[in-house]
Each structure stands twice: as structure tokens, then as C-alpha cells.
Design a protein around this motif. Structure first.
Motif, PDB file in Angstrom:
ATOM      1  N   THR A   5       0.877  -1.168   0.000  1.00 27.06           N
ATOM      2  CA  THR A   5       0.000   0.000   0.000  1.00 27.06           C
ATOM      3  C   THR A   5       0.917   1.222   0.000  1.00 27.06           C
ATOM      4  OG1 THR A   5      -0.068   0.209   2.401  1.00 27.06           O
ATOM      5  CG2 THR A   5      -1.768  -1.185   1.362  1.00 27.06           C
ATOM      6  N   ARG A   6       0.328   2.386  -0.196  1.00 23.86           N
ATOM      7  CA  ARG A   6       1.125   3.622  -0.188  1.00 23.86           C
ATOM      8  C   ARG A   6       1.836   3.793   1.165  1.00 23.86           C
ATOM      9  NH1 ARG A   6       1.108   8.640  -3.044  1.00 23.86           N
ATOM     10  NH2 ARG A   6       1.781  10.335  -1.692  1.00 23.86           N
ATOM     11  N   ALA A   7       1.096   3.581   2.252  1.00 27.48           N
ATOM     12  CA  ALA A   7       1.685   3.736   3.585  1.00 27.48           C
ATOM     13  C   ALA A   7       2.815   2.736   3.813  1.00 27.48           C
ATOM     14  CB  ALA A   7       0.609   3.576   4.662  1.00 27.48           C
ATOM     15  N   GLN A   8       2.631   1.504   3.361  1.00 30.67           N
ATOM     16  CA  GLN A   8       3.663   0.494   3.526  1.00 30.67           C
ATOM     17  C   GLN A   8       4.915   0.833   2.717  1.00 30.67           C
ATOM     18  OE1 GLN A   8       1.305  -2.821   2.261  1.00 30.67           O
ATOM     19  NE2 GLN A   8       0.726  -3.397   4.349  1.00 30.67           N
ATOM     20  N   LEU A   9       4.714   1.380   1.517  1.00 31.21           N
ATOM     21  CA  LEU A   9       5.859   1.752   0.684  1.00 31.21           C
ATOM     22  C   LEU A   9       6.625   2.906   1.336  1.00 31.21           C
ATOM     23  CD1 LEU A   9       7.001   0.802  -2.120  1.00 31.21           C
ATOM     24  CD2 LEU A   9       6.080   2.940  -2.985  1.00 31.21           C
ATOM     25  N   PHE A  10       5.885   3.867   1.882  1.00 33.63           N
ATOM     26  CA  PHE A  10       6.550   4.973   2.585  1.00 33.63           C
ATOM     27  C   PHE A  10       7.345   4.440   3.774  1.00 33.63           C
ATOM     28  CE2 PHE A  10       4.252   7.833  -0.021  1.00 33.63           C
ATOM     29  CZ  PHE A  10       4.856   9.080   0.110  1.00 33.63           C
ATOM     30  N   GLU A  11       6.753   3.520   4.519  1.00 33.35           N
ATOM     31  CA  GLU A  11       7.443   2.940   5.674  1.00 33.35           C
ATOM     32  C   GLU A  11       8.708   2.206   5.232  1.00 33.35           C
ATOM     33  OE1 GLU A  11       6.580  -0.562   8.903  1.00 33.35           O
ATOM     34  OE2 GLU A  11       4.905   0.719   8.315  1.00 33.35           O
ATOM     35  N   ARG A  12       8.608   1.484   4.127  1.00 35.81           N
ATOM     36  CA  ARG A  12       9.755   0.705   3.629  1.00 35.81           C
ATOM     37  C   ARG A  12      10.931   1.597   3.253  1.00 35.81           C
ATOM     38  NH1 ARG A  12      12.423  -3.078   1.188  1.00 35.81           N
ATOM     39  NH2 ARG A  12      12.794  -3.278  -1.019  1.00 35.81           N
TER      40      ARG A  12
END
Length: 116
Positions: free
Chosen positions: A37-44
């Protein structure tokens, strides 16, 4: 997986994406071929890149799956059919067979719009 029969999924491989909550847009990270998800990609990537760089990267990735309110657009023939399956619009094996043999890009006046 709404509406997808085992027959349909056998022809359009659906990657395992247990990390993506139901109903959220997800995209494949080109570096590891995992759906985020967008949030997961930002976290990564937050330690390696700026927020702007990550947002630009996200915007450049083709959607793998979007919630129904976005429609069933995609960047490729196979992923368009996969999205149609996941949204429950396509669930018939014989119809999928016909669609697999008919790529919209060959009939679109502008190839960039073939899967919209």
C-alpha cells in the motif's frame, strides 16, 4: 477474492499479498516485486529517500489492485484482467479465455489508453 474461480486464477497468477489490507490500493515495488500500500511503501523507504522521492516513485508504479471506486484500470493486459477478476466482474473461464486472446492494445487508437 471476490468472484474469481480457481480456473480464472490458474490463468492469471495472483501474487500472494497478505500484507495488503482488503479494500486498499496496492502497487508492486519494482525492486522486490512485492505488493505494498502507499503507507507500507513509505514505511519501507523512509530511511533511504525523501517523502517527495517516495511519492514520485509511488505515482510511477502501475496499480496492481485498486478499490472498486477507482474502476478496473491497469497498465497491462494481464493486470487489467486480474483486476476484473478481483472486482468480481470477470468470473467465467470461457470469457477469460476469450479475453486473454484479445489484447485491447491492438484495437485502441492510443496504446496508452488501452487499459483505462
Amino acid at each position: 477474492r471476490s468472484g474469481c474461480s480457481a480456473y480464472v486464477l490458474a490463468y492469471i497468477p495472483t501474487p500472494l499479498v497478505p500484507r495488503v489490507p482488503a479494500g486498499q490500493e496496492a502497487r508492486f515495488d519494482a525492486h522486490d516485486d512485492i505488493c505494498y500500500t502507499r503507507a507500507q511503501l513509505f514505511e519501507r523507504y523512509t530511511r533511504e529517500h525523501t517523502q517527495t522521492e517516495i511519492a514520485d516513485y509511488w505515482n510511477g508504479l502501475p496499480p496492481w489492485w485498486r478499490p472498486p471506486e477507482f474502476g478496473c484500470t491497469s497498465g497491462t493486459h494481464a493486470s487489467l484482467l486480474r483486476n476484473l477478476c478481483l472486482h468480481g466482474i470477470l468470473s467465467s473461464g470461457p470469457v477469460l479465455d476469450a479475453l486473454l486472446r484479445t489484447d485491447r492494445v491492438h484495437y485502441s487508437p492510443d496504446p496508452r489508453l488501452a487499459y483505462c
